[in-house]
Structures are given as C-alpha cells and as structure tokens.
Design a protein around this motif. Structure first.
Motif, mmCIF file in Angstrom:
data_model
loop_
_atom_site.group_PDB
_atom_site.id
_atom_site.type_symbol
_atom_site.label_atom_id
_atom_site.label_comp_id
_atom_site.label_asym_id
_atom_site.label_seq_id
_atom_site.Cartn_x
_atom_site.Cartn_y
_atom_site.Cartn_z
ATOM 1 N N ASN A 156 -9.166 -7.570 -10.270
ATOM 2 C CA ASN A 156 -10.437 -6.935 -9.807
ATOM 3 C C ASN A 156 -10.577 -5.551 -10.455
ATOM 4 O O ASN A 156 -11.784 -5.036 -10.035
ATOM 5 C CB ASN A 156 -10.562 -6.923 -8.330
ATOM 6 C CG ASN A 156 -9.590 -5.764 -7.779
ATOM 7 O OD1 ASN A 156 -8.632 -5.099 -8.550
ATOM 8 N ND2 ASN A 156 -9.306 -5.768 -6.440
ATOM 9 N N GLN A 175 -17.533 2.749 -5.670
ATOM 10 C CA GLN A 175 -16.138 2.538 -5.339
ATOM 11 C C GLN A 175 -15.715 1.347 -4.433
ATOM 12 O O GLN A 175 -16.523 0.979 -3.349
ATOM 13 C CB GLN A 175 -15.680 3.750 -4.557
ATOM 14 C CG GLN A 175 -16.047 5.068 -5.126
ATOM 15 C CD GLN A 175 -17.210 5.683 -4.671
ATOM 16 O OE1 GLN A 175 -18.191 5.065 -4.666
ATOM 17 N NE2 GLN A 175 -17.144 6.965 -4.525
ATOM 18 N N HIS A 176 -14.703 0.586 -4.821
ATOM 19 C CA HIS A 176 -14.257 -0.392 -3.933
ATOM 20 C C HIS A 176 -13.876 -0.142 -2.520
ATOM 21 O O HIS A 176 -14.069 -0.841 -1.708
ATOM 22 C CB HIS A 176 -13.129 -1.186 -4.695
ATOM 23 C CG HIS A 176 -11.714 -0.476 -4.650
ATOM 24 N ND1 HIS A 176 -11.463 0.533 -5.453
ATOM 25 C CD2 HIS A 176 -10.674 -0.612 -3.773
ATOM 26 C CE1 HIS A 176 -10.446 0.876 -5.112
ATOM 27 N NE2 HIS A 176 -9.821 0.328 -4.016
ATOM 28 N N ASP A 177 -13.548 1.213 -2.290
ATOM 29 C CA ASP A 177 -13.107 1.397 -0.913
ATOM 30 C C ASP A 177 -14.264 2.164 -0.281
ATOM 31 O O ASP A 177 -14.005 2.839 0.752
ATOM 32 C CB ASP A 177 -11.684 2.200 -0.804
ATOM 33 C CG ASP A 177 -11.716 3.486 -1.671
ATOM 34 O OD1 ASP A 177 -12.775 3.659 -2.433
ATOM 35 O OD2 ASP A 177 -11.106 4.134 -1.688
ATOM 36 N N ASN A 229 -8.757 -2.837 -10.228
ATOM 37 C CA ASN A 229 -8.257 -1.722 -9.558
ATOM 38 C C ASN A 229 -6.900 -1.179 -10.367
ATOM 39 O O ASN A 229 -5.960 -1.979 -11.237
ATOM 40 C CB ASN A 229 -7.746 -1.763 -8.076
ATOM 41 C CG ASN A 229 -8.910 -2.178 -7.322
ATOM 42 O OD1 ASN A 229 -10.261 -1.945 -7.633
ATOM 43 N ND2 ASN A 229 -8.662 -2.523 -6.105
ATOM 44 N N ARG A 282 -5.167 -4.368 -11.793
ATOM 45 C CA ARG A 282 -5.463 -5.671 -11.068
ATOM 46 C C ARG A 282 -6.451 -6.444 -11.702
ATOM 47 O O ARG A 282 -7.326 -5.914 -12.460
ATOM 48 C CB ARG A 282 -5.550 -5.315 -9.634
ATOM 49 C CG ARG A 282 -4.569 -4.680 -9.092
ATOM 50 C CD ARG A 282 -4.590 -4.225 -7.341
ATOM 51 N NE ARG A 282 -3.599 -3.475 -7.024
ATOM 52 C CZ ARG A 282 -2.653 -4.069 -6.276
ATOM 53 N NH1 ARG A 282 -2.562 -5.105 -6.328
ATOM 54 N NH2 ARG A 282 -1.738 -3.133 -5.559
ATOM 55 N N ASP A 310 -3.432 0.884 -10.230
ATOM 56 C CA ASP A 310 -2.229 1.542 -9.425
ATOM 57 C C ASP A 310 -1.585 2.646 -10.352
ATOM 58 O O ASP A 310 -1.090 2.085 -11.554
ATOM 59 C CB ASP A 310 -1.479 0.542 -9.124
ATOM 60 C CG ASP A 310 -2.138 -0.507 -8.155
ATOM 61 O OD1 ASP A 310 -2.959 -0.003 -7.564
ATOM 62 O OD2 ASP A 310 -1.440 -1.869 -8.118
ATOM 63 N N GLY A 358 -8.332 5.383 -11.259
ATOM 64 C CA GLY A 358 -7.304 5.026 -10.627
ATOM 65 C C GLY A 358 -6.820 5.702 -9.442
ATOM 66 O O GLY A 358 -7.184 6.522 -9.091
#
Length: 735
Positions: free
Chosen positions: A95, A413-415, A97, A93, A99, A63
């Motif tokens: 998707n 990783q999404h980012d 992700n 989320r 938080d 996270g």
C-alpha cells in the motif's frame, strides 16, 4: 563498469553488495517502490506520533520509524521537525507504507561514503559524477542563462544546499543564485562576490504606501525578507488560490491567513489559505535563514509572488509579504469565515426518521454538524468526549462513522484518522478538571510537537451540568472549540460556554436518547453514511423504542432482538477498559457482519445477560423496602451486596432494578459509603434534593455531583444521616 568506492572492486555503479550498508544514500525518486530495502538513507524529520517518528526520504516519500525500532524511549529523542536523520529502509508495503529502522550512525561522516540513489539512473553514483551543473532542477531558461559561467563560491553553496536539502519542495535558492550570475554578466560594475541572497528583490510598493505596512487594499506588499531595495512597478492582480493552476509563470497577489510557517535548509515555507484553498509559498533570504520572521501562524497577510510548478505541485515564490492588521485583517478573516461556513453548513435538516423531538431541534443539529465539518475543513482535530455507557458509545460512534471519511478525504496521510479524530470516553457524566487537564496536556503537546491546531471538543451524553464548568473554562482559556449533544436539559450556564448545542429544553423533558440526537447530527455531517446509521437510535433505547426508529432499524436489517443484542454487547464492552475508545471492536459490534444470533454481538450479549442476571438476583434478595406515607422506596446497600469492581456497574444495576420493580416501588436508591444514586419515574431534581437534605445534615458535605445520573456525594461519617434524610425527601417528592 566502475569501482566500489570502498574496496575498489569492479561493479555496476559505485558500491559493491558487501559494502552497501557502509554508505548512506541520497534519494532522488518520488515513489516508495523506488527505494531499495536494507539501504541507509538520509531523511528529514516530518513529525511525531504516539507510535513513532515520520521521516521524509527525499522530497516525495515518507516512512515511519516505529518506536519499537528505537534504541531509546521515543520521548527522549531531541529531534525537531526538519532535522536531518539517517534511517534504514526495512520494508516497502504493497500500500506504499514504508517501515524504517534505526541507524546508530546519525552523522554523514560516520558512513564510509555518500551516493545518490536516482531511479532515473542505472546505478547509484557520486554527486561529482552528475552530468551538468547542480541547478538541474531550476527552470530551463534560467539554467540556459547560467550555463557556461562559473558561480561565485557563496552562490554555489546556497544553490547546492537549497536544492539538495529542501523540505519536499524545490526552492527559490537555485534560481536566486542563477539570477545573481545573470546580473553579474549584464554589468561589469557589480562585484564578483554577489550572492544569491543579495539579489532577492522585494515586490513593488504602491505610491504612498508605508514601508512594512499593508496600507490600503490596493497597496503593494513591502519586502521584509530578502533585504533588497524596493522598486516601484505595476501592482500584481489579487487572485484566488484555486485559480493558481491557470497562472503558472505569472506574478500574483494573494490575501489570506498563514496556516503554518516552517524553516527548511533553504527557504522559509509559508502555507497560506484563502477562501478557496491553500498553497505553499517559499520565501528566500539566505539558505537556512528565516525570512519574514515577523510572520507566523494565524497571521493575515498580503503576499506577492510568482506561481511555479515544482514536481507536479504548485508553489508561489514569494517576492513580498506583509502582515495585515486592523480592518484589513478583519476583512480577510470575515471573508474566509463566510466561505468556510458556506462550505460546511448542511443544505437542510432532514431527520433520519419522523421524530417530533428532533424536528424541534433542527437549528441545533445544523449548528453542531456545521461545527464538526468546519473543524475537518480547517484541518483541526475533532475530539468526541462521551459517557462510558451504551448510549454514550453508540452516540460517539455515530459521529465517528460520519467524520472519518471526511478526514480521509482531507488528508493524504494513511493514519490521519487517528490524528484528526479521537473518541475519549468519560467515566461519568461530568467533565471535571482531571479530564480537562488530560485533554489540555495532550492538545498542547500535539501543537508543540506536530504543529497541530487546537481541537474541537464534542461532548455527548456528558458535560451538560454545571459540574463541568471548571473543565470547560480550562478549555476556553486556550480557545479550544466546544459543542454539546445531550438528551437531557442542559444547565443555562453550560449552554453559554459551548459554541453549538443540541439538547431539549427543560420544560420539554422528552423521552429520547443522546444516540438519537447524535445520529441525526452525524447524518448531516456526512450524508453518505446516513443509511449506515439508521439502526443506531433503536439500539440506544432500553425500553419503549419509538416506532419510527423500530421501523428504521428493521429496514436496515436489525429486528428488535438484534438491536437488543447489540445494545447489551456495547454496554458490556463499555464497562471494560472504559477509558479506551475500542474503535475497531465497537465498530464490529455496531456495523459488523452477523449481528444476529451467533454473531459477535450475540455472543457478547449472552455474557452481558448472564452477569447482569446473577447480580440482580443477589441485589433483589437484599433490597430494603421502606414505606413512608404510603410511598415505597427500595434501598440497596451497594457496598455490602454488589461486586463493586465487576460488571455490572452500579448505575447499570440500579437501572435494571428500577425497570423490574417500578410497579412496586416509587424509587430505587443505591447507597455506598460516600455515594447515593436515585432512580425513579417521577421527575426528580437531585440538586433540589441535595439542597433540602442539606438543611437537616449541614455538615455532611452533601453535593449533587451528577444531576444527569441522579448521583449525590457526601462524607462517609454522615452516611446514615444522609440516607435517612434523602429517603424522606425522595418519598415526599414522588408522593
């Protein structure tokens, strides 16, 4: 029914709703949606980003603790990768992700209890409520051998810590403890205090091999991590990493480079890469103690170990590991380099359109495309440095469009697209020490904090002249890779400092753009986006667009008017916040919907035209036309008759004045207190002009700071003398 561990209330589980925020949970699941919102969890620091900290919760989910959730500045955190921290799950989320929120309690004893959150169970429970022994994650056969026997205190502690706190992986600690008990049962002569670490045996060494050295190609690796005595046994077979899925349970030998080495609370985990792939290898000495401390990143190694599958991922449990030196290291490096280049190199160069200029630069196109693809495969960041002009932005975005999908494919990783690809505009065509210092500072910080590799820098429509040498040399001191794409001839000394180059030769002086060259490179970085890029060369030409690119843009849905609007819109946005990449905005302008009249590009283009026309009107009213030997030169005092800090910038204004007045004057000169810009259709070398003018004004500090952009600099007190001299020299050059 059970009782709440805090208030004693009867509950399904061991905590009531009222006191759930007073305890910390240890997560045993493997999916984000198995987490419970608002609970506090124990986690492990995975790494930093500019916007927060990534925290692993359990072994399989990560996270983001955003910087806005912290009670202090992100830069003031003293957390290191692998540190235990405590966070609150605020949101999961759709998707996946997660938080996370900040917890003011950053020690387990500050909570009122610890519970296990295991999705396989009906409710949270205390560790002591677990059925069976602590080694449930170990192999069934080892667990069976160990069941019914009491482990020694040291072995139990090592097992518990390694199984509960390992970083994303089951480790060798539990199995080592079981082996210690099994060995104790097999002989009554061994002491009862045998620990897990004491039973770690090194792999066999071949006859004649020296201890701690790699020996020849057939020598068995010598142990350096476990501390046990070496034994002589049959050598394991050298295998490729890509075949490990078929070798679970076998003892194998790997040869490759160490990509990273990290210490967990249990084993040391080395990520080893060969020419076919990479795998994590766990080496255990003692819980939390560094095994093989002499081995680090980028070392060539020979590793013997058993292939295991842990929670769906392969891992090699290291039995012996040695560093390879000399010829053995060179052999490994050459093998990996050959395989990587073979994987990265495009099969053939096929230009986007019929263009003789590109056809003459196919070797360079192939080299730069290969360099970018290699960087992605090596998980090395790619940083594109381009001029803050319409041509620079379009060229940079072409490479961005091609590279981002490859980065997504390479990283989970999404980012990752923000960590492994960056586009940084330059406010000029020169890569100076200020720019290089910023880049080096950022890349060293990323290496220190996130263990990132040094990036590949790709310079586009910038960096081609000797004025950039100081910046390049600073990058070279750290071994950062460099490639260059430019539409003008590159100085020979610059060409020698870059690893890959696409630029025309000085004698050719073709009428092309950096975007045209970069787009062709991008199409060979990723052939899947070739069709997306077909209109970009036409967008980058301010006039006289080659017919081949006009047709390519038309086929892509961009007629001449639409291409003009996109070009002008990008030019306007390039001026504002010129040091920012504006990734999403520029992408919308170049690839968004409705690029014709009434769309985003059309709207911004209208602003461009209004601002430029107003400035040109003022400038034309104040042009000073001088005639020398029948040669006319138009001079504009840019300090007095332009809005220097508003759009358009001086360079763009002079370009437009030159296009409008080229039939009347041989050159347009813009002069300010300490800068002078020259525009002409004649082939003018501003460095030659500076050399000639310096003979007449030797004390003016006259230098050609940007040969690419026709720019000279001097000290303000000699402005009048410099201007008169340069006008004479330019008139003589263009006559």
């Amino acid at each position: 029914m059970a009782s709440c561990i805090i208030c004693g209330k009867s509950v399904d589980g061991r905590i009531c709703d009222l006191h759930e925020e007073d305890v910390v949970f240890e997560f045993r699941g493997n999916q984000p949606d198995q987490l419970t919102v608002d609970r506090y969890y124990r986690g492990t620091v995975d790494g930093y980003a500019e916007f927060g900290v990534f925290v692993d919760i359990g072994d399989s989910v990560t996270g983001l603790l955003h910087r806005s959730e912290l009670d202090r500045r992100l830069e003031s955190l003293d957390w290191e990768s692998g540190d235990t921290v405590f966070v609150q799950v605020q949101q999961v989320r759709d998707n996946g992700n997660i938080d996370l929120g900040w917890s003011i309690r950053q020690a387990e004893n500050e909570f009122r209890g610890t519970l296990v959150d295991d999705p396989a169970k009906d409710a949270p429970y205390l560790k002591e409520d677990e059925s069976g022994n602590e080694d449930a994650a170990a192999d069934d056969d080892s667990a069976a051998d160990a069941s019914g026997r009491e482990q020694s205190d040291d072995a139990a502690e090592a097992t518990s810590r390694s199984e509960s706190e390992s970083d994303r992986r089951d480790t060798a600690a539990g199995r080592e403890a079981e082996d210690a008990d099994a060995d104790a049962d097999q002989t009554d002569e061994e002491p009862a205090e045998t620990t897990a670490a004491a039973t770690t045996e090194s792999a066999a060494t071949a006859a004649g091999a020296e201890s701690g050295s790699g020996g020849d190609g057939g020598a068995t690796a010598a142990s350096g991590g476990g501390g046990g005595a070496s034994a002589v046994t049959e050598e394991p077979s050298h295998v490729a990493i890509e075949t490990l899925s078929d070798r679970v349970g076998e003892t194998v030998r790997l040869e490759g480079l160490v990509e990273s080495a990290r210490q967990t609370s249990g084993p040391t985990v080395f990520e080893v890469r060969d020419e076919t792939g990479s795998v994590e290898c766990a080496a255990f000495k003692e819980a939390g103690v560094r095994a093989y401390p002499e081995i680090g990143g980028d070392d060539a190694v020979r590793l013997d170990g058993e292939v295991r599958e842990r929670r769906g991922e392969l891992q090699v449990e290291t039995e012996a590991l040695v560093k390879l030196e000399g010829d053995e290291r060179e052999t490994v490096e050459d093998r990996l380099a050959d395989a990587l280049r073979s994987q990265a190199e495009p099969d053939a160069v096929d230009p986007i359109a019929d263009d003789d200029v590109v056809a003459g630069l196919t070797d360079g196109v192939r080299e730069v495309a290969t360099a970018v693809r290699k960087a992605v495969l090596e998980e090395r960041p790619v940083v594109v440095r381009h001029s803050a002009t319409a041509d620079g932005y379009v060229a940079g975005v072409a490479l961005e469009r091609a590279t981002l999908p490859l980065v997504r494919d390479q990283h989970d990783q999404h980012d990752a697209v923000y960590h492994y690809f960056d586009r940084r505009p330059l406010e000029g065509g020169v890569y100076d020490m200020d720019d290089a210092t910023k880049d080096v500072t950022r890349m060293l910080e990323a290496r220190e904090r996130h263990d990132e590799k040094l990036p590949l820098f790709v310079f586009v429509a910038a960096g081609g002249t000797s004025g950039s040498l100081d910046g390049f040399e600073l990058l070279d001191l750290y071994g950062a890779g460099r490639a260059l794409v430019d539409d003008v001839a590159v100085d020979p000394e610059v060409a020698e400092t870059v690893g890959a180059l696409v630029a025309p030769a000085a004698e050719d002086a073709p009428d092309t753009t950096s975007s045209t060259l970069a787009t062709n490179v991008a199409a060979h970085v990723n052939d899947d986006v070739r069709e997306d890029l077909r209109h970009l060369p036409a967008v980058s030409f301010w006039e006289d667009t080659p017919e081949a690119y006009v047709e390519a843009a038309s086929d892509a849905g961009y007629d001449a008017e639409a291409a003009r609007e996109v070009r002008e819109a990008v030019a306007l946005e390039a001026f504002y916040q010129s040091y920012e990449d504006k990734r999403e905005l520029i992408t919308d302008l170049l690839f968004g919907e409705g690029d014709g009249h009434g769309g985003l590009a059309g709207h911004v283009s209208e602003q461009f035209r209004q601002k430029l026309d107003a400035e040109v009107e003022t400038a034309e009213a104040n042009l000073d036309t001088q005639t020398l030997d029948d040669t006319k030169v138009a001079v504009l005092d840019t300090d007095a008759f332009t809005h220097r800090y508003e759009f358009p910038p001086t360079e763009l204004l002079l370009d437009e004045l030159h296009r409008r007045h080229r039939d009347d004057v041989a050159a347009v000169i813009g002069v300010s207190d300490d800068e002078l810009h020259i525009r002409s259709d004649a082939p003018i070398d501003v460095r030659d002009i500076a050399d000639r003018a310096r003979e007449w004004v030797p004390n003016a500090g006259l230098t050609a700071t940007s040969a690419r952009d026709g720019k000279l600099e001097y000290i303000a007190g000699e402005r009048s003398a410099v201007l008169d001299t340069v006008i004479d020299v330019v008139a003589d050059e263009v006559a």
